[in-house]
Design an enzyme around this catalytic site. Sequence first.
Site, PDB file in Angstrom:
ATOM      1  N   TYR A 107     -30.709 -84.707 -20.506  1.00  0.00           N
ATOM      2  CA  TYR A 107     -31.234 -85.998 -20.981  1.00  0.00           C
ATOM      3  C   TYR A 107     -32.235 -85.857 -22.124  1.00  0.00           C
ATOM      4  CZ  TYR A 107     -29.331 -87.026 -16.397  1.00  0.00           C
ATOM      5  OH  TYR A 107     -28.507 -87.105 -15.305  1.00  0.00           O
ATOM      6  N   LYS A 159     -27.122 -81.451  -3.256  1.00  0.00           N
ATOM      7  CA  LYS A 159     -28.532 -81.141  -3.515  1.00  0.00           C
ATOM      8  C   LYS A 159     -29.176 -80.230  -2.464  1.00  0.00           C
ATOM      9  CE  LYS A 159     -29.673 -85.097  -6.448  1.00  0.00           C
ATOM     10  NZ  LYS A 159     -30.180 -84.478  -7.654  1.00  0.00           N
ATOM     11  N   TYR A 168     -27.204 -94.814  -8.903  1.00  0.00           N
ATOM     12  CA  TYR A 168     -26.945 -93.623  -9.710  1.00  0.00           C
ATOM     13  C   TYR A 168     -26.065 -92.694  -8.879  1.00  0.00           C
ATOM     14  CZ  TYR A 168     -27.199 -89.277 -12.165  1.00  0.00           C
ATOM     15  OH  TYR A 168     -26.828 -88.132 -12.831  1.00  0.00           O
ATOM     16  N   ASP A 212     -23.303 -92.515  -0.782  1.00  0.00           N
ATOM     17  CA  ASP A 212     -23.706 -91.353  -1.576  1.00  0.00           C
ATOM     18  C   ASP A 212     -25.060 -90.890  -1.027  1.00  0.00           C
ATOM     19  OD1 ASP A 212     -24.783 -89.617  -3.393  1.00  0.00           O
ATOM     20  OD2 ASP A 212     -24.218 -90.766  -5.170  1.00  0.00           O
TER      21      ASP A 212
END
Length: 694
Positions: free
Chosen positions: A282, A540, A410, A511
């Site tokens: 980013y 993660k 997201y 998610d």
Amino acid sequence: MSHPSRQILADASVFVSGTGTDVGKSVATAALLRALRQAGLAVQAVKPVQTGVEDAAREGDAACYAQAVADMPPGPLPPAATLHSFRLPASPHLAAAREGAQLTVAGLRQDIETHWRTLMAAHAGAGPCAVLLEGAGGLRVPFNEREDTLDLMAALAAPVVIVARNGLGALNLAQLTLDAVRDRGLVTAGLILMPPSDALGTPDEATRAILADNEHWLRARLETEGIPVAVLPWVRLNAAGWERLAQAVRPVAQALAALLRTPSHTAEALVRRDKKVLWHPYTSATHPLPVFAARRSHHNRLVLADGRELVDGMSSWWAAVHGYNHPRLLAALRAQAGRMPHVMFGGLTHAPAVELAERLLDMLPQGLARVFPADSGSVAVEVALKMALQYQQGIGQTRRTRFLTPRGGYHGDTTGAMSVCDPVTGMHSLFARMLPQQLFMERPRCRFDQPFDPASLDDSRQKLAEHGHEVAAVILEPVVQGAGGMWFYHPDYLRGLAQLCREAGALLIFDEIATGFGRTGTLFAAERAGVTPDILCCGKALTGGVLTLAATVCTEQVADGICRDGNVFMHGPTYMGNPLACAVALASLRLLEEEDWQTRVQMLERGLRQGLAPCAGLPGVADVRVLGGIGVVETTEPVPVARLQAFFVERGVWIRPFARLIYLMPPYVTPPEDLARLCDAVGDAVRQGVHLPN
Ligand code: PMP
């Protein structure tokens, strides 16, 4: 050596350890001291912990070091120093305990650093100083119940010299020691082979053959790895004897001198090289946000290449829940690396994948039955979307090709995942022509900490009433919307939504890539709603932050729908089910269950609530909220990321804000005082207005 002010201890120290006790380490260290001084370096030999002495200056190893250079012109530094000494001739943990002292690696490291800095300050005219640190005994000699010499060596990150005594067993002991050093990521700068302790007598022919073969074998083996070997003769320890030893140790001393003269890499140089060839997340390639070079990590700390140690507030983006370098995770990684790092998953399977899938299913909400390993969170989301589409095709619902998702979500940066991210923060306009057009509904607006408002389901109800026939699945992050705004909403919303999905014939995908494995206070956020989704993604923290691995898990009903009439699921990444990642994940899940994550997350929650509360109401602050191990200060304007980040690093904490969010999600193992440091740093930034736009 580099400029003193920029020098760090790791580049100005050498650790001498041995294959055991009584191998001649002190003589080897003393010989190195002499050789390094002869090479023109300002070096002092230091014994961090000396045991078995009444008076360290006269009887201990320091006396031996002083002797080795007694005939030389006095150097700029005193030749020797002892930092801690104890009377019992035993391992440091025992000798210290006997005198009511407690040794810790952090404390010893600090003592060494302080000593070295004092030398640098007192002898500034002599240029940079280096310290030769001699351990007590071998690598696994303990300092306390948890920590040993190897831990101290890792904390110092200095080059290592190993001393072995020639004789029967030397090959075995030397190589085991070298392997252990390498496994800790440390550099071995040389091996010193000492003569047998009974060398005064003349060895017989067989012994001579063994000694010569050891020497030959070790040289041949180590020199291919670029590790110099010095073989020391038996000498009388007088001036001539020390000179012969200094000559003999020269190959190792030369390698050390080269290392001490050219620091591994300075932080600035690394960042400069990075800027030319790398691209960070980013950010612009040509005008990037600043980066900091990291060198090491341990527990809840990150150590920068310039030596600064930071308290980690990010868990490396939700992943490192057990902190860094956890020995259990590293052991699992090494063991699996020794067996089989990777094989294709097509046509082959292995214990790490099977055991991980079994354990995951035990932990996940009841009803989930099939695990599809994926290589990252985004890929797990792609897999979930494809599963939903193939399921609807499989059961004949061929018109169901779209996804419905709340705003503010997201789900990752690959194309399919991006199409279900919030259209504004996900930059849909940039990719408008290639992204599938999905359906968006209002963000669940009922706060987690307020009574549930049934009207917050109105928009989903309406969207499903209008478009239900074309919706393959609804996808969302349960309870916590992460990167899309760190928004915590009421679990009852999920219960209502699950019912609406059932009525509309749409699958429900959770998610849990960010929320999974305890972060929000329950093992999975779905548990708060008592809802089992049709498909769930996790990632993660799955591997405790060591390797990339994610999983898409579905119910038997979904699997049956996809596989009806001999159909197969069309996905299969090269590194699917990577055994290394699966083995580490399995170790991480075991650890999670053993270590009472719940109590730790509750402690984080309490600490975050208390620590961040003072930010509420300060200028530029829109909201302060905490759930489980997540603490958020939402600002009214986007924050100046580079300025805030630099402020935090200066304060000794690692916090990376983005957009209008300054947030903390520290490793579960964070001690209360470090949590307070993180919160205080956020509080000070906000009080001082560092978060306000330029
Ligand atoms: N879903 C959620 C909820 C996430 O937070 C993330 C990562 N921030 C992803 C998906 C994507 O995971 P990855 O970065 O591993 O591709």
